[in-house]
Design an enzyme around this catalytic site. Structure first.
Site, PDB file in Angstrom:
ATOM      1  N   SER A 151      20.355 148.543 -20.637  1.00 39.93           N
ATOM      2  CA  SER A 151      21.372 149.476 -21.155  1.00 39.93           C
ATOM      3  C   SER A 151      21.422 149.314 -22.665  1.00 39.93           C
ATOM      4  CB  SER A 151      22.740 149.131 -20.571  1.00 39.93           C
ATOM      5  OG  SER A 151      23.758 149.872 -21.209  1.00 39.93           O
ATOM      6  N   TYR A 159      30.330 143.456 -19.505  1.00 36.55           N
ATOM      7  CA  TYR A 159      29.087 144.206 -19.260  1.00 36.55           C
ATOM      8  C   TYR A 159      28.081 143.936 -20.383  1.00 36.55           C
ATOM      9  CZ  TYR A 159      26.133 148.276 -18.142  1.00 36.55           C
ATOM     10  OH  TYR A 159      25.081 149.110 -17.821  1.00 36.55           O
TER      11      TYR A 159
END
Ligand code: 8X3
Length: 253
Positions: A142, A155
């Protein structure tokens, strides 16, 4: 990708998190390229629906219940699939957007387990097979693994750790002819936000409202492109975002 020993001579692509979103789109595209696809995920009914779609289009698909946090599930997959040309580590996700001060350890543990240890478990189990085929490991990271944003700490930490794992792996297995590529998407319109916000559809919809996001197929295209280059071509990573997200990982609220 040299050996021709798979069922019906097809190369084999294993995709985790294949029941929806980027994983499902990637499995379908590999099947369309002539690979036999091996789909793993927790939700078997959804997996079977994706596999049926692939078969209806003339492709070959095999389904396994694979929770990447389960050593037993991963071991069973590796045992049943001795040939692997491509591994796509797609299972992962975010849970919550608490500040560091308000961090919920359970959420951090889940994110580490799924994104980091999940990628470790599946990769470690399938590496012997990937070495045999001079295969490729593609991991869906990501932009949150390259840049940080407010509320993203859990995250961000997990995706940064996953990237570290992938970068070390690349150095370790190049000698075996195994390529290691990371695909780092920004905002993609999938169930990602629904999971992040505990199923709150209003909050999830707001992430994608009024902006043009990437689609799961946009990312699948890139994964299949990277995987189907000649063996001499190593792509370390590809970062891909919608145009409004260029230069910043900050998700739209
Ligand atoms: C998710 C990317 O931009 O939604 O992996 O944080 S973003």
């Amino acid at each position: 990708m040299t050996s021709e020993t798979s069922t019906n001579g097809r190369k084999v692509a294993v995709v985790t998190g294949a029941s929806s979103g980027i994983g499902a789109a990637t499995a379908k595209q590999f099947a369309a390229e002539g690979f036999r696809v091996v789909l793993g995920a927790r939700r078997e009914d959804k997996l079977e629906a994706v596999a049926e779609e692939i078969r209806a289009a003339g492709g070959e698909a095999t389904v396994y219940k694979v929770d990447v946090t389960s050593d037993d599930d991963v071991a069973a997959l590796a045992k049943a699939e001795p040939r692997v040309d491509v591994l796509v580590n797609n299972a992962g996700g975010a849970w919550g957007m608490e500040s560091v001060e308000g961090a919920v350890e359970e959420k951090w543990r889940w994110m580490y387990d799924v994104n980091v240890l999940g990628t470790l478990r599946v990769t470690r189990a399938l590496l012997p097979a990937l070495k045999t085929t001079s295969g490729i490991v593609l991991t869906v990271g990501s932009i949150a693994g390259r840049q940080v944003y407010t509320g993203g700490a859990g995250y961000n930490a997990a995706k940064h750790a996953e990237r570290a794992l992938v970068e070390v792996l690349r150095q370790e297995v190049a000698v075996d002819g195994v390529r290691v590529t990371e695909i780092d998407p920004g905002r993609v319109h999938t169930d990602f936000s629904l999971v992040r916000f505990d199923g709150d559809e209003t909050k999830a919809a707001a992430v994608y409202d009024g902006v043009e996001s990437l689609t799961a197929d946009d990312v699948a295209d890139i994964i299949v492109f990277a995987a189907t280059r000649p063996n001499r071509v190593n792509i370390d990573f590809l970062q891909v975002t919608p145009i409004d997200q260029v230069g910043g990982a900050k998700p739209k609220k």
